[in-house]
Scaffold this active site. Structure first.
Site, mmCIF file in Angstrom:
data_model
loop_
_atom_site.group_PDB
_atom_site.id
_atom_site.type_symbol
_atom_site.label_atom_id
_atom_site.label_comp_id
_atom_site.label_asym_id
_atom_site.label_seq_id
_atom_site.Cartn_x
_atom_site.Cartn_y
_atom_site.Cartn_z
ATOM 1 C CG HIS A 169 -0.542 0.311 2.628
ATOM 2 N ND1 HIS A 169 0.147 1.282 3.086
ATOM 3 C CD2 HIS A 169 0.087 -0.980 3.535
ATOM 4 C CE1 HIS A 169 0.521 1.206 4.185
ATOM 5 N NE2 HIS A 169 0.603 -0.111 4.369
ATOM 6 C CB CYS A 189 2.581 -2.923 5.321
ATOM 7 S SG CYS A 189 1.168 -3.540 6.032
#
Length: 367
Positions: free
Chosen positions: A143, A156
């Site tokens: 992301h 992430c």
């Protein structure tokens, strides 16, 4: 004393109130939108710039180099770079920021399980995670996010905002993502991570029946009818596992010839522009065209075809091959590893001596 008389709002008064309310709502929406940070450059660098020369937040995006075809993303932890391939051609690369100490991004082979353009964290103070493409149900995703030039996330893979948006737009659900570093590339296989079967609603792992005595293979494409297919081949476990969108649709025993000589770790993808029919099958007589994807430590393999002499060392049941081949459309990814992939053996170095044909095997998976 004069008595005051209440008057009804005129049409003009009501109109002004409505206009004021609309302006208030629009300004509130703008405030919400403005609360989503923007990370990285707004425009791509020239594709003549090598990936190693990119500064934090910079990226290259050249989708015109391969206008169509399957996409595979390779995340290099040691380089803090990510590479996007379409139909085997490098169409983009970018600086990234992965998990910091104590929150390391797991290495392995993943498929995207969920896409959410406007996702916000349910763990970290409702933090904005635009253009999320989930890799695990445990909180690891691609992301848009902060890019300080070193690992800084909670696991992430942070991308520049523009790159994350462009990748999100062209990526199918079920896209393969390889996360590797030079020391593990790509030896570790995610299991029971993103490639483990999961319930489509709850996200909980679903137990898949093992192969029992006398059962050579299982093929159930009806369990997941859409999305790219990912295949894991383990010489340690003598197994091939087939997944579609995180759901296992098949597995088989295999014979590995010259077992004393490792096959090595490789990632291949099927390239081409042909599309399957409504049932997900390719035309009769179709033969998948496999090409290697570059990963850290194996950069020289990019674009290479499978070596016939190595392919010949893997023997699969002919009925399984006949059943699976029509489903190996462009976008299918094959991960070959000498590491174990079954839960009972993951992380344990094993040597399995088994030269019998698959139909003669009498052991269970032990999952």
């Amino acid at each position: 004393m004069a008595k005051s008389v209440a008057t009804k709002p005129t049409l003009d008064t009501r109109m002004l109130r409505n206009i004021a309310l609309a302006l208030l709502l629009s300004s509130s929406a703008g405030a919400v939108e403005a609360s989503t940070p923007f990370w990285g450059d707004k425009e791509s660098q020239a594709r003549t710039i090598p990936a190693s020369a990119l500064q934090p937040g910079q990226f290259v995006w050249s989708p015109e180099l391969a206008p169509a075809g399957p996409i595979v993303v390779v995340v290099s932890l040691n380089e803090q770079l990510a590479y996007a391939y379409r139909n085997g051609v490098l169409i983009g690369y970018t600086t990234i920021s992965t998990g910091k100490k104590g929150h390391q991004t797991p290495t392995g082979v993943f498929t995207t399980l969920q896409k959410d353009k406007d996702h916000r964290s349910s763990i970290y103070n409702n933090a904005a995670m635009p253009y999320t493409q989930r890799l695990t149900w445990g909180g690891v995703a691609l992301h848009a996010g902060g890019l300080p030039g070193y690992p800084s996330s909670h696991g992430c893979v942070h991308l520049p905002s523009v790159f994350a948006e462009k990748l999100f737009e062209v990526s199918p659900l079920g896209m393969t993502v390889v996360v590797a570093d030079e020391s593990s590339a790509p030896y570790e296989v995610s299991h029971p991570g993103a490639l483990a079967p999961v319930h489509p609603v709850s996200g909980e792992q679903v137990e898949i029946p093992r192969l029992y005595t006398g059962e050579v293979y299982r093929w159930q494409p009806e369990l997941a009818t859409e999305g790219p297919i990912s295949i894991l081949l383990s010489t340690a476990d003598r197994r091939v596992l087939v997944y579609r969108n995180g759901v296992e649709i098949g597995r088989t025993r295999m014979v590995f010839r010259d077992a004393h000589r490792p096959l090595g770790s490789h990632v291949y993808t099927v390239v081409g522009t042909q599309q399957p029919d409504a049932e997900g099958r390719m035309p009769e007589g179709y033969e998948p065209d496999w090409t290697a994807v570059s990963v850290p430590g194996l950069e020289s393999e990019a674009g290479n075809k499978m070596k016939p002499e190595e392919v010949a060392r893997v023997v699969l049941p002919p009925a399984f091959v006949a059943a699976a081949t029509p489903y190996l459309a462009p976008g299918t990814t094959l991960m070959v590893t000498d590491a174990p992939i079954l839960p009972s053996t993951t992380g344990v170095a094993m040597t399995v001596v088994d030269n019998a044909p698959p139909h003669d095997s009498s052991t269970e998976d032990g999952e």
